[in-house]
Design a protein around this motif. Structure first.
Motif, PDB file in Angstrom:
ATOM      1  N   GLN A 126     -12.558  27.171 -41.860  1.00  0.00           N
ATOM      2  CA  GLN A 126     -11.991  28.471 -41.505  1.00  0.00           C
ATOM      3  C   GLN A 126     -13.098  29.512 -41.334  1.00  0.00           C
ATOM      4  O   GLN A 126     -13.033  30.381 -40.448  1.00  0.00           O
ATOM      5  CB  GLN A 126     -11.013  28.923 -42.601  1.00  0.00           C
ATOM      6  N   GLU A 166      -1.992  25.676 -37.487  1.00  0.00           N
ATOM      7  CA  GLU A 166      -2.719  26.097 -36.284  1.00  0.00           C
ATOM      8  C   GLU A 166      -1.917  25.803 -35.032  1.00  0.00           C
ATOM      9  O   GLU A 166      -1.773  26.650 -34.158  1.00  0.00           O
ATOM     10  CB  GLU A 166      -4.066  25.371 -36.226  1.00  0.00           C
ATOM     11  N   LEU A 172      -2.849  22.678 -42.687  1.00  0.00           N
ATOM     12  CA  LEU A 172      -3.584  23.710 -41.946  1.00  0.00           C
ATOM     13  C   LEU A 172      -3.590  23.428 -40.449  1.00  0.00           C
ATOM     14  O   LEU A 172      -3.542  24.368 -39.620  1.00  0.00           O
ATOM     15  CB  LEU A 172      -5.014  23.801 -42.471  1.00  0.00           C
ATOM     16  N   ARG A 218     -14.783  28.804 -38.000  1.00  0.00           N
ATOM     17  CA  ARG A 218     -13.911  29.270 -36.896  1.00  0.00           C
ATOM     18  C   ARG A 218     -14.041  30.780 -36.721  1.00  0.00           C
ATOM     19  O   ARG A 218     -14.181  31.282 -35.593  1.00  0.00           O
ATOM     20  CB  ARG A 218     -12.471  28.893 -37.209  1.00  0.00           C
ATOM     21  N   TRP A 219     -13.961  31.510 -37.856  1.00  0.00           N
ATOM     22  CA  TRP A 219     -14.058  32.968 -37.800  1.00  0.00           C
ATOM     23  C   TRP A 219     -15.417  33.401 -37.255  1.00  0.00           C
ATOM     24  O   TRP A 219     -15.533  34.336 -36.471  1.00  0.00           O
ATOM     25  CB  TRP A 219     -13.818  33.542 -39.196  1.00  0.00           C
ATOM     26  N   MET A 272     -12.833  24.108 -35.244  1.00  0.00           N
ATOM     27  CA  MET A 272     -12.182  23.924 -36.544  1.00  0.00           C
ATOM     28  C   MET A 272     -11.385  22.622 -36.579  1.00  0.00           C
ATOM     29  O   MET A 272     -11.428  21.871 -37.564  1.00  0.00           O
ATOM     30  CB  MET A 272     -11.258  25.103 -36.840  1.00  0.00           C
ATOM     31  N   TYR A 331     -12.075  19.591 -39.021  1.00  0.00           N
ATOM     32  CA  TYR A 331     -11.040  19.029 -39.899  1.00  0.00           C
ATOM     33  C   TYR A 331     -10.841  17.539 -39.636  1.00  0.00           C
ATOM     34  O   TYR A 331     -10.582  16.758 -40.568  1.00  0.00           O
ATOM     35  CB  TYR A 331      -9.729  19.775 -39.716  1.00  0.00           C
TER      36      TYR A 331
END
Length: 560
Positions: A20, A137, A133, A23-24, A260, A264
């Motif tokens: 996360q 998404e 998660l 990604r940010w 992301m 994952y």
């Protein structure tokens, strides 16, 4: 275990947070020119990564401790159980095979015990967290990755079923091999003396030839799981890329989200791989657990008696009442044995080889129980006595002496700290070993070699006598105990035994005239039956008695 669970939970949380942050970082880098947020994200990611590694190190350390504490305790339980099993068990299993159970099989459980359940659950939780998660998404990504996980687990489980039985076979062959090796290394002297080295080596290579194909098949099962895992992970990455390309073209996800998802997906491979390794540990442990459970479920034919049935102090009387015993169900070694030995008297037990003399001695210590009849000491049926109490009150010396690697003190007391050094020295002096003890470099702390290396046969035999008399038994059984001694050492022993047997009952099994001379009573066995029983002087005075004829002809010639 609680600490380990908490650490793994913290590790899972940080593993889920890291993608996360990335990604940010990526999405922020595309939309904003302010580098302070990017610096903060980078520092946060580095901090979380370092903390994750620290948590893993501590968790691994605790997990190994948990595993080895558990396996060492289990090893102690199994070793103690083996020592309590009756002699018929130990005659059926070589020492090497038992060592392989106590050490090899339990070592195979180290990874299993070092947190198998917690690690399995934590990896399942990590996998579930990633899927949640991914669903959050985009449902399509979540469905695709869920299908991938189900397919991966089903495939790996199918391969595991093929490999599992092979590990059980491997453990059995390993036990057979080390049993053979231990037995023949122990008998190296006899093997060389009889020119049997070639035979032993042929058997050695035959066992290796049996072992190799099973090991190859087991390795093939492992390789199949490994190759399948790599292929499945590659397929998972392909699915992730395909779904992300489709959603990217539709404008439903960002570049940061694509990375992301890929991250994952890579993370999904970790719990799947860990679960695969744990299932592999499980299949190895399956075989070992089964063999250990089989061993622990084996009950000794000799069961401990009631605690309240105590033997009295002082010399013990001996009574055999209608005793029938055989090592095999279809044959008898002793038939209908009836006799009584009064407290403080010495019984000379005579008979040819195979007549049942040593068997009679072994029944007194409950190495075996008779099929019929009873053995009583001072009126107490020995089956009602605690085994440690019985063997504390009955001393047993044979011609085969076990000297263990350890100090002289440890060999004499068996690590009993209550026996004072003064008493040990006093007994050794009485046995004529005073000069020997004083010549030792470290006295009672002098280390002895396993098997009695460095000791003469006479010294080893005298140490065995000292070992018995230090326990202060009420009954002493001497089974051919002086047969290995030279005349000078035997004379020294005879002088010491007279005082040491005072106020004790004694059963002497012997072939030599000098040894039987101290007997008060004589019992002659033949084919497991009493041929003659009575006072030595009366039998000797009766020219028609078997004992009188034996003494006249020379006992060594008649009983050889």
């Amino acid at each position: 275990m609680v600490a380990l669970a908490l650490l793994l939970a913290a590790g899972i949380a940080m593993q889920l947070v890291s993608p996360q942050i990335i990604r940010w970082f990526i999405d922020t880098a595309k939309t904003e020119s302010d580098t302070s947020k990017l610096t903060m994200a980078a520092l946060l990611f580095i901090g979380v990564s370092l903390l994750t590694q620290a948590v893993r190190v501590v968790a691994a350390y605790i997990g190994e401790n948990v595993g080895w504490v558990a396996t060492n305790r289990l090893r102690g339980v199994v070793a103690s159980h083996c020592l309590k099993l009756d002699l018929s068990f130990h005659k059926k299993h070589t020492s090497g095979a038992i060592i392989e159970r106590v050490d090899g099989d339990i070592n195979a459980l180290a990874n299993f015990f070092s947190s198998f359940v917690i690690l399995l659950l934590s990896n399942l939780v990590l996998m579930a967290g990633i899927l949640v998660l991914l669903f959050r998404e985009n449902p399509l990504i979540g469905l695709a990755m869920t299908a991938f996980v189900v397919f991966a687990m089903a495939t790996i489980q199918r391969i595991r079923r093929y490999a599992a039985p092979l590990w059980g076979r491997m453990r059995q062959i390993s036990a057979d091999f080390y049993g053979f090796l231990g037995e023949h290394l122990e008998g190296t002297e006899d093997i060389r003396a009889n020119g049997a080295t070639g035979f032993v080596m042929r058997r050695f290579h035959a066992l290796l030839r049996d072992w190799l194909p099973v090991r190859l098949r087991a390795f093939a099962g492992f390789a199949a799981m490994w190759i399948t895992t790599i292929a499945v992970f590659a397929l998972g990455n392909s699915v992730a890329f395909a779904v992300c390309v489709y959603l990217w073209h539709r404008g439903e996800i960002t570049i940061g989200a694509v990375y992301m998802v890929f991250y994952y997906t890579e993370q999904l491979s970790q719990p799947i791989e860990k679960i695969r390794q744990q299932l592999e540990d499980l299949q190895k442990a399956d075989a070992s657990i089964g063999r250990i459970r089989e061993l622990l479920s084996t009950e000794s034919k000799i069961q401990d008696g009631r605690e309240e049935a105590l033997l009295p102090d002082g010399p013990l009387s001996v009574e055999f009442d209608g005793v029938r015993f055989g090592y095999e169900e279809d044959s008898l070694t002793l038939s209908d044995l009836h006799f009584r030995l009064e407290p403080g008297r010495v019984l000379g037990l005579l008979g040819r080889t195979g007549s049942g003399k040593s068997t009679t001695a072994r029944l007194l210590l409950r190495f075996y129980d008779p099929q019929e009849g009873s053995v009583r000491l001072s009126g107490v049926d020995i089956r009602s006595c605690r085994l440690h109490e019985l063997r504390r009150r009955v001393g047993f010396v044979t011609q085969n002496i076990e000297i263990f690697q350890g100090s002289v003190r440890d060999n004499l007391t068996f690590y009993d700290p209550e026996i004072a050094d003064g008493r040990i020295v006093s007994v050794l002096e009485e046995l004529g070993l005073g000069d020997w003890l004083r010549a030792l470099p470290d006295g009672l702390d002098t280390r002895l070699e396993s098997g009695g290396g460095g000791l003469s046969a006479g010294e080893a035999q005298l140490l065995a006598f000292a070992r018995v008399f230090l326990s202060d038994p009420g009954l002493v059984v001497l089974d051919e105990a002086s047969s290995r001694l030279d005349p000078a050492t035997e004379q020294k022993l005879e002088l010491a035994i007279s005082s040491l047997l005072r106020n004790r009952t004694c059963v002497i099994i012997a072939h030599r005239l000098a040894t039987i001379g101290r007997a008060d009573d004589i019992l002659i066995l033949e084919d497991g039956r009493i041929l003659e029983h009575g006072e030595r002087r009366k039998l000797l005075a009766d020219p028609d008695s078997r004992f009188s004829r034996i003494m006249e002809a020379g006992m060594e010639e008649v009983l050889a």
